[in-house]
Design a protein around this motif. Structure first.
Motif, mmCIF file in Angstrom:
data_model
loop_
_atom_site.group_PDB
_atom_site.id
_atom_site.type_symbol
_atom_site.label_atom_id
_atom_site.label_comp_id
_atom_site.label_asym_id
_atom_site.label_seq_id
_atom_site.Cartn_x
_atom_site.Cartn_y
_atom_site.Cartn_z
ATOM 1 N N UNK A 123 34.045 -3.310 149.846
ATOM 2 C CA UNK A 123 33.773 -2.817 148.476
ATOM 3 C C UNK A 123 34.098 -3.440 147.154
ATOM 4 N N UNK A 124 33.698 -3.424 146.141
ATOM 5 C CA UNK A 124 33.422 -4.245 144.939
ATOM 6 C C UNK A 124 34.883 -3.729 144.185
ATOM 7 N N UNK A 125 35.612 -4.558 143.605
ATOM 8 C CA UNK A 125 36.499 -3.393 142.723
ATOM 9 C C UNK A 125 36.493 -3.953 141.043
ATOM 10 N N UNK A 248 14.932 -12.127 127.924
ATOM 11 C CA UNK A 248 14.850 -11.474 129.011
ATOM 12 C C UNK A 248 15.278 -11.131 130.173
ATOM 13 N N UNK A 249 15.528 -10.467 130.891
ATOM 14 C CA UNK A 249 15.678 -10.645 131.850
ATOM 15 C C UNK A 249 16.891 -11.351 132.509
ATOM 16 N N UNK A 250 18.359 -11.336 131.663
ATOM 17 C CA UNK A 250 19.247 -12.382 131.956
ATOM 18 C C UNK A 250 20.449 -11.491 132.575
ATOM 19 N N UNK A 251 21.507 -11.339 133.129
ATOM 20 C CA UNK A 251 22.359 -11.025 133.860
ATOM 21 C C UNK A 251 22.938 -12.512 134.795
ATOM 22 N N UNK A 252 24.724 -12.475 133.782
ATOM 23 C CA UNK A 252 25.174 -13.414 134.457
ATOM 24 C C UNK A 252 26.536 -13.107 134.771
ATOM 25 N N UNK A 253 27.074 -12.272 136.027
ATOM 26 C CA UNK A 253 28.399 -12.097 135.472
ATOM 27 C C UNK A 253 29.199 -11.675 136.893
ATOM 28 N N UNK A 254 30.329 -11.926 137.166
ATOM 29 C CA UNK A 254 31.179 -12.906 138.394
ATOM 30 C C UNK A 254 31.619 -11.391 138.947
ATOM 31 N N UNK A 255 31.273 -10.490 140.290
ATOM 32 C CA UNK A 255 31.467 -9.753 140.880
ATOM 33 C C UNK A 255 33.186 -10.039 141.426
ATOM 34 N N UNK A 256 33.660 -9.118 142.139
ATOM 35 C CA UNK A 256 35.066 -9.513 142.536
ATOM 36 C C UNK A 256 35.091 -8.198 143.420
ATOM 37 N N UNK A 257 35.053 -8.096 144.851
ATOM 38 C CA UNK A 257 35.498 -7.324 145.804
ATOM 39 C C UNK A 257 36.290 -7.178 147.156
ATOM 40 N N UNK A 258 36.346 -6.862 147.689
ATOM 41 C CA UNK A 258 36.602 -7.322 149.450
ATOM 42 C C UNK A 258 35.640 -7.601 150.286
ATOM 43 N N UNK A 259 35.487 -8.780 151.186
ATOM 44 C CA UNK A 259 35.264 -8.475 152.222
ATOM 45 C C UNK A 259 35.659 -9.231 154.135
ATOM 46 N N UNK A 260 35.220 -9.022 155.107
ATOM 47 C CA UNK A 260 36.537 -8.801 156.108
ATOM 48 C C UNK A 260 35.021 -10.024 156.802
ATOM 49 N N UNK A 261 35.532 -10.654 158.481
ATOM 50 C CA UNK A 261 34.380 -11.959 158.636
ATOM 51 C C UNK A 261 33.389 -10.494 159.450
ATOM 52 N N UNK A 262 32.376 -11.171 160.032
ATOM 53 C CA UNK A 262 31.305 -10.499 160.595
ATOM 54 C C UNK A 262 32.314 -9.146 161.887
ATOM 55 N N UNK A 263 31.480 -8.061 161.983
ATOM 56 C CA UNK A 263 32.028 -7.682 163.014
ATOM 57 C C UNK A 263 33.045 -6.052 162.735
ATOM 58 N N UNK A 264 32.809 -6.166 162.011
ATOM 59 C CA UNK A 264 34.750 -4.902 162.025
ATOM 60 C C UNK A 264 34.258 -3.984 162.661
ATOM 61 N N UNK A 265 35.525 -3.071 162.548
ATOM 62 C CA UNK A 265 35.180 -1.558 163.441
ATOM 63 C C UNK A 265 35.130 -1.023 161.716
ATOM 64 N N UNK A 266 33.777 -0.162 162.089
ATOM 65 C CA UNK A 266 33.539 0.735 160.586
ATOM 66 C C UNK A 266 34.469 1.499 160.339
ATOM 67 N N UNK A 267 35.013 1.842 161.347
ATOM 68 C CA UNK A 267 35.911 2.959 160.633
ATOM 69 C C UNK A 267 37.337 2.436 159.805
ATOM 70 N N UNK A 268 37.873 0.998 160.491
ATOM 71 C CA UNK A 268 38.752 0.021 159.788
ATOM 72 C C UNK A 268 38.176 -0.318 158.200
ATOM 73 N N UNK A 269 36.936 -0.539 158.007
ATOM 74 C CA UNK A 269 36.223 -0.789 156.976
ATOM 75 C C UNK A 269 35.944 0.450 155.885
#
Length: 326
Positions: A123-125, A248-269
Motif C-alpha cells: 500500500x501507498x502511505x 504541459x503533462x508535468x508530474x514529478x512527485x515521490x511516492x512512499x509505500x510498503x512492499x514485500x518480496x514477490x509471492x507474499x500470502x494475500x491474507x498477510x498482505x
C-alpha cells in the motif's frame, strides 16, 4: 498472534472506522516475530519522517515490533535488492519510494531485481514533491521569468539537484523536454552542499526535495517558483504546480509505500494494508507528515502496483530521451 490479540487489533481498527477489518483476523499467527522494515536511506534523512511514526504505530497495531533496518546506497537499490531476495513471509518489508522502484533502475548498474515483478505491493502511505526555488535576491520572480531567461541565453542558467538520477535531476530533464529550454544541470552529493551554493548565489536555481526546503521558503531565504507534482502540497498550498503554470503533462512527485518480496500470502498482505491504512488516517500522523512536506495517501495493494508500473514507464521515457545511463 493469539485470538484475543487479534480481537483487540480488530477493535482498535473498528474504532478508527476502517473498512475491511475482517481481513486482519484472517492471517492467523501473523505476525509472531519482529518485522524488519528495510529503509533505503541513511538514518536522519527525509525517510525518517516516514519511518518514525510508521514503525511505532504499526508495532502497536500488529502487536509485534516493527523495526527500521537502514540500508542506504545506490539511490535505494541496495535496500530494494535485500528485500527482493528475502523470504516472502511478511517479516521483511521495504519502505518503497520512487527512487528504488521507478528511477533507480535506470541510473544504477547491475540491478538484480525487476521493480514490478520482484515485489508484492502492500500500500501507498504518502506522496511528496520537489520544488523549483531561487535565492530570495534573484531577479527571477516566477516561472515565466525562468523560461524567458533560459530562452534568451540557452545553457546559461544553472540548476542544482541532490544528485545525478535524483528526482530533482529528472524533473529538470522533464522541464527541458516539455518547454524546449536549455538549462545546465549541476549535481551535488545530497541537498546540504547544494543548499550552501544556492543560498550563496553560486547557483541560479535548484529543484530540491520539499521536506528539506520548506523552512528556507517560509523564512524568506528562498523564493518558491513551482511544485513539480501533479497537485499542490499541503505544506505549501500557495505554491502552484508546473502544470497549473502552463507546462504541459508535468508530474514529478515521490511516492512512499510498503512492499514485500514477490509471492507474499494475500491474507498477510491484506492485514498489513489494513494496518497501514489505519496509520495513514491517524490525525497526529497526518499533521506530522504534512508539516514535513509529505502528503498522506492511503491506497490498496493493486493501486500501489499500478502506480509503480506507471512511474517506471514514465521515467524510462525521460531517462532514455535525456541519455541518462548508469
Amino acid at each position: 498472534m493469539r485470538p484475543a490479540a487479534l480481537n483487540r487489533l480488530a477493535a482498535r481498527l473498528c474504532a478508527l472506522g476502517l473498512a475491511g477489518v475482517a481481513a486482519l483476523a484472517s492471517a492467523q499467527g501473523y505476525p509472531d516475530k519482529v518485522i524488519r522494515l528495510v529503509v533505503p536511506f541513511a538514518a536522519g534523512g527525509t525517510s525518517d519522517v516516514m519511518v518514525r511514526p510508521l514503525t511505532d504505530k504499526l508495532t502497536k497495531l500488529l502487536g509485534q515490533s516493527v523495526v527500521a533496518d537502514y540500508a542506504a546506497g545506490a539511490g535505494g537499490t541496495v535496500a530494494a535488492t535485500r528485500v527482493a531476495v528475502a523470504a516472502p513471509d511478511g517479516y521483511t518489508l521495504l519502505l518503497a519510494s520512487t527512487s528504488a522502484l521507478s528511477t533507480g533502475p535506470f541510473v544504477t548498474k547491475g540491478l538484480r531485481y525487476d521493480p514490478v515483478k520482484s515485489f508484492t505491493p502492500i500500500g501507498q502511505m504518502a506522496r511528496s514533491e520537489y520544488i523549483l526555488v531561487v535565492p530570495a535576491r534573484s531577479p527571477l520572480k516566477n516561472l515565466d521569468d525562468v523560461l524567458k531567461a533560459a530562452r534568451a541565453k540557452p545553457g546559461a542558467l544553472t540548476y542544482g539537484t541532490p544528485g545525478v538520477g535524483s528526482l530533482g535531476h529528472l524533473s529538470g530533464e522533464l522541464l527541458k523536454s516539455r518547454t524546449g529550454i536549455q538549462i545546465e544541470h549541476v549535481p551535488y552529493r545530497g541537498q546540504g552542499p547544494m543548499d550552501i551554493d544556492l543560498l550563496g548565489g553560486r547557483l541560479d536555481m535548484a529543484i530540491a526535495g520539499l521536506g528539506n526546503t520548506i523552512e528556507s521558503v517560509n523564512d524568506g531565504r528562498l523564493r518558491a517558483i513551482a511544485m513539480t507534482g501533479g497537485v499542490r502540497s499541503g505544506a505549501l498550498p500557495q505554491v502552484a504546480t508546473m502544470s497549473e503554470l502552463g507546462v504541459p503533462d508535468f508530474d514529478a512527485s515521490v511516492f512512499w509505500g510498503l512492499v514485500g518480496p514477490a509471492g507474499m500470502a494475500p491474507d498477510v498482505v491484506d492485514k498489513l494494508n489494513a494496518a497501514l491504512r489505519a496509520v495513514v488516517q491517524m490525525p497526529d500522523v497526518k499533521r506530522f507528515w504534512i508539516a514535513e512536506g509529505q502528503d498522506p495517501v492511503a491506497g490498496s495493494p493493486a493501486e500501489l502496483g499500478s502506480l509503480i508500473e506507471r512511474e517506471y514507464a514514465r521515467w524510462k521515457v525521460v531517462t532514455t530521451n535525456a541519455h541518462i545511463a548508469p
